[in-house]
Design an enzyme around this catalytic site. Structure first.
Site, PDB file in Angstrom:
ATOM      1  N   GLY A 156     -19.602  43.655  21.463  1.00  0.00           N
ATOM      2  CA  GLY A 156     -18.184  43.993  21.439  1.00  0.00           C
ATOM      3  C   GLY A 156     -17.513  43.937  22.794  1.00  0.00           C
TER       4      GLY A 156
ATOM      5  N   ASN B 214     -15.643  41.430  24.052  1.00  0.00           N
ATOM      6  CA  ASN B 214     -14.259  40.995  23.864  1.00  0.00           C
ATOM      7  C   ASN B 214     -13.446  42.063  23.135  1.00  0.00           C
ATOM      8  OD1 ASN B 214     -13.675  38.407  25.048  1.00  0.00           O
ATOM      9  ND2 ASN B 214     -15.174  37.525  23.652  1.00  0.00           N
TER      10      ASN B 214
ATOM     11  N   MET C  34     -20.656  36.478  14.050  1.00  0.00           N
ATOM     12  CA  MET C  34     -21.607  35.377  13.938  1.00  0.00           C
ATOM     13  C   MET C  34     -21.877  34.976  12.497  1.00  0.00           C
ATOM     14  SD  MET C  34     -21.939  34.746  17.058  1.00  0.00           S
ATOM     15  CE  MET C  34     -23.219  33.509  17.006  1.00  0.00           C
ATOM     16  N   ARG C  35     -20.808  34.642  11.808  1.00  0.00           N
ATOM     17  CA  ARG C  35     -20.929  34.083  10.462  1.00  0.00           C
ATOM     18  C   ARG C  35     -19.883  33.000  10.288  1.00  0.00           C
ATOM     19  NH1 ARG C  35     -23.733  36.257   6.314  1.00  0.00           N
ATOM     20  NH2 ARG C  35     -22.274  35.376   4.811  1.00  0.00           N
ATOM     21  N   ILE C  36     -20.266  31.960   9.550  1.00  0.00           N
ATOM     22  CA  ILE C  36     -19.311  30.931   9.176  1.00  0.00           C
ATOM     23  C   ILE C  36     -18.633  31.370   7.883  1.00  0.00           C
ATOM     24  CG2 ILE C  36     -19.025  28.533   8.466  1.00  0.00           C
ATOM     25  CD1 ILE C  36     -21.440  27.845  10.213  1.00  0.00           C
TER      26      ILE C  36
ATOM     27  N   ASN D 185      -9.933  32.906  16.688  1.00  0.00           N
ATOM     28  CA  ASN D 185     -11.294  33.014  17.190  1.00  0.00           C
ATOM     29  C   ASN D 185     -11.320  32.639  18.659  1.00  0.00           C
ATOM     30  OD1 ASN D 185     -14.221  33.216  17.000  1.00  0.00           O
ATOM     31  ND2 ASN D 185     -14.274  30.987  17.099  1.00  0.00           N
TER      32      ASN D 185
ATOM     33  N   HIS E 210     -13.920  30.814  21.304  1.00  0.00           N
ATOM     34  CA  HIS E 210     -15.133  30.005  21.315  1.00  0.00           C
ATOM     35  C   HIS E 210     -15.508  29.709  22.762  1.00  0.00           C
ATOM     36  CE1 HIS E 210     -18.115  27.163  19.906  1.00  0.00           C
ATOM     37  NE2 HIS E 210     -17.686  26.308  20.815  1.00  0.00           N
TER      38      HIS E 210
ATOM     39  N   SER F 120     -12.060  28.847  24.679  1.00  0.00           N
ATOM     40  CA  SER F 120     -10.835  28.453  23.977  1.00  0.00           C
ATOM     41  C   SER F 120     -10.502  29.490  22.913  1.00  0.00           C
ATOM     42  CB  SER F 120     -11.023  27.098  23.281  1.00  0.00           C
ATOM     43  OG  SER F 120     -11.510  26.105  24.162  1.00  0.00           O
TER      44      SER F 120
ATOM     45  N   THR G 156      -9.576  27.180  11.088  1.00  0.00           N
ATOM     46  CA  THR G 156      -9.366  26.331   9.925  1.00  0.00           C
ATOM     47  C   THR G 156     -10.710  26.149   9.219  1.00  0.00           C
ATOM     48  OG1 THR G 156      -9.721  24.296  11.187  1.00  0.00           O
ATOM     49  CG2 THR G 156      -7.454  25.145  11.051  1.00  0.00           C
TER      50      THR G 156
ATOM     51  N   LEU H 169     -15.328  23.809  11.327  1.00  0.00           N
ATOM     52  CA  LEU H 169     -15.898  24.693  12.335  1.00  0.00           C
ATOM     53  C   LEU H 169     -15.375  24.369  13.727  1.00  0.00           C
ATOM     54  CD1 LEU H 169     -17.986  26.932  13.006  1.00  0.00           C
ATOM     55  CD2 LEU H 169     -19.659  25.091  13.346  1.00  0.00           C
ATOM     56  N   ASP H 170     -14.782  25.368  14.370  1.00  0.00           N
ATOM     57  CA  ASP H 170     -14.314  25.275  15.755  1.00  0.00           C
ATOM     58  C   ASP H 170     -13.357  24.094  15.970  1.00  0.00           C
ATOM     59  OD1 ASP H 170     -15.946  27.455  16.383  1.00  0.00           O
ATOM     60  OD2 ASP H 170     -17.642  26.174  16.906  1.00  0.00           O
TER      61      ASP H 170
ATOM     62  N   GLU I 299     -13.228  34.705  28.986  1.00  0.00           N
ATOM     63  CA  GLU I 299     -12.980  35.213  27.633  1.00  0.00           C
ATOM     64  C   GLU I 299     -12.201  36.520  27.644  1.00  0.00           C
ATOM     65  OE1 GLU I 299     -16.107  35.035  24.692  1.00  0.00           O
ATOM     66  OE2 GLU I 299     -17.308  33.750  26.005  1.00  0.00           O
TER      67      GLU I 299
END
Length: 226
Positions: free
Chosen positions: A22, A24, A100-102, A117, A119, A146, A151, A154-155, A185
């Site tokens: 945590g 960020n 950490m999940r798509i 997000n 990245h 970034s 969307t 992915l990324d 970040e």
């Protein structure tokens, strides 16, 4: 400038999703406390009950919730439950901060234009995992992070802001990861969220508008020390 929300609130409602320490999240909480981010973190959600970021949220007085994937029969059921939990908070912004999940397409579509997000690379370079090691292997002279809208790819969503720094000659993946976290970040994510909360950055049919104009390229911040 007030956030552009359906209820005309003066403070944006922000839900943050985490999986780990945590760091960020802490930068976001600090920015809220300092008045630099006109938002209220209304809920922090994690897919891991052991995530250290949950304690950071609790110390800040932010309600938390843990949703473990093992408690659901499949990915679709988990993502639907997660989406319902978020929607119950009526968020203006949903920030992924080391989650950490798509997420599946139904989830992304439900929060389109609200889901952002951070990245750890200069997208479109190094999408996915192990970005710091890949940057070093590629011989990148600069590396960074970034902030982008999420969307279904992915990324690959449009980027609002990127921060970069020079890669040192003696850099390792761990040292680079640490410098990107602390210098890039934790600087650019609260700034991006502030712009969104203020209504300066908006989502317009798959594109970002900044101060009312289409954003053709991400805003860049040089994060090298002076």
């Amino acid at each position: 400038m007030a956030p552009k929300t359906s209820t005309d609130r003066t403070t944006a409602r922000l839900v943050v999703l985490i999986s780990g320490n945590g760091r960020n999240l802490q930068a976001i909480l600090d920015a809220v406390t300092a008045g630099a981010l006109p938002a209220e973190v209304v809920r922090v959600i994690s897919n891991r009950g052991t995530a250290r970021g949950l304690e950071k949220a609790r110390r800040a007085g932010v309600p938390t919730r843990v949703l473990r994937p093992r408690d659901y029969p499949d990915r679709a059921a988990y993502d639907a439950a997660l989406a319902d939990t978020i929607a119950a908070e009526s968020p203006d912004i949903v920030a992924l901060a080391g989650f950490m999940r798509i997420l599946d397409s139904a989830f992304v579509q439900r929060f389109a234009g609200k889901l952002v997000n951070i990245h750890p690379s200069l997208l479109p370079r190094h999408r996915g995992l192990d970005t710091h090691g890949r940057a070093l292997a590629a011989g990148d002279e600069r590396h960074g992070a970034s902030v982008h809208y999420v969307t279904e790819d992915l990324d690959a969503g449009p980027c609002l802001i990127q921060g970069s720094l020079r890669v040192a000659d003696d850099e390792t993946p761990d040292s680079l990861a640490e410098r990107v976290m602390t210098r890039v970040e934790q600087r650019i994510y609260p700034q991006a969220l502030a712009w969104i909360a203020e209504g300066r950055a908006t989502w317009d049919d798959g594109r970002i508008r900044f101060d009312g104009r289409p954003l053709e390229t991400p805003i860049h911040v040089d994060c090298d020390p002076d």
